[in-house]
Scaffold this active site. Sequence first.
Site: not given
Length: 277
Positions: A71, A148, A166
């Site tokens: 993760d 992004s 983002k």
Amino acid sequence: MNITSYFAKDLFQGKTVFITGGSSGINLGIARNFAAVGANLGIVGRAQAKLDVAAAELRELGAQVSTHSADVRDYPALEQAMRQCREELGPMHTLICGAAGNFPLAAEQISPNGFKSVLDIDLLGSFHACRAGFEQLKETQGNIIFISAGQAFMPYAFQAHVGAAKAGIDQMMRNLALEWGRFGIRCNSIAPGPIEGTEGVRRLVPEGSADKLKKMIPLGRFGTPDDIGQLSVFLASPLAGYITGTRVVADGGQNLPGSGAWTQLIMAEMAKAQKPQ
Ligand code: COA
């Protein structure tokens, strides 16, 4: 699966590309396009079963593949994955920070932990990958590509958490480009529009709305994983050797008219879906 690549087949021969979130969607599309130009691939994801399926597909394209179940929120696990990948495939030349989380929800309904989960996966996870990969990238004078989104520069309804994450990624990209240029490391980001067949589209496009949404995109279609894969190969290659600190928007023009029409459609569809029967 065949990839139509417009690049020299040996453009990335013997080079290692490390991709977080690499077992599905846009990131697997990126992996395929690097495999088509000779790269070897390190892919990280949370589910080993998905990694195994992706690795088999990439090996069929001729790549050596190293899979790592980790993760991106777990820094030591990511460090370990990168160490092991280096042992198997050599130092990474390109790092793709692609792991992301998203669920559409009105801001007043997002729990603090839900907001934090998206920030932790997208933004902190990208920092973790850059920090853990730095020494290898310095050695190869490599480069980083962040995934992004339009939400980084355009507000979209039900995306407050994603927009924050983002926008943070794009600003961090510029900071790292500024600081790590002296090591020969280039940093750029890609803002994809909706990409056909991905978890993002499944989560964000209400059922039955795809055709209406496509009509709002100047190029009239959703993107494909190969659209983003080809762009990634270009940005990571010597063809883009003097490009750093840049966000490339690959969205078919989706964001040019703003997010108003899209937002209204999504809000109307979500409101319908939430109406008690
Ligand atoms: N609506 C509202 N809240 C949600 C949610 C949803 N659809 N999904 C998760 N959450 C909230 C949870 O309720 C929890 O908050 P709480 O503790 O206050 O209840 C918090 O988010 C964390 O959820 P959990 O499932 O424990 O987190 P996770 O770390 O396993 O998952 C997510 C992270 C939430 C981003 C999950 O959607 C995910 O794993 N996504 C990966 C795939 C993906 O999103 N791909 C698309 C990328 S564009």
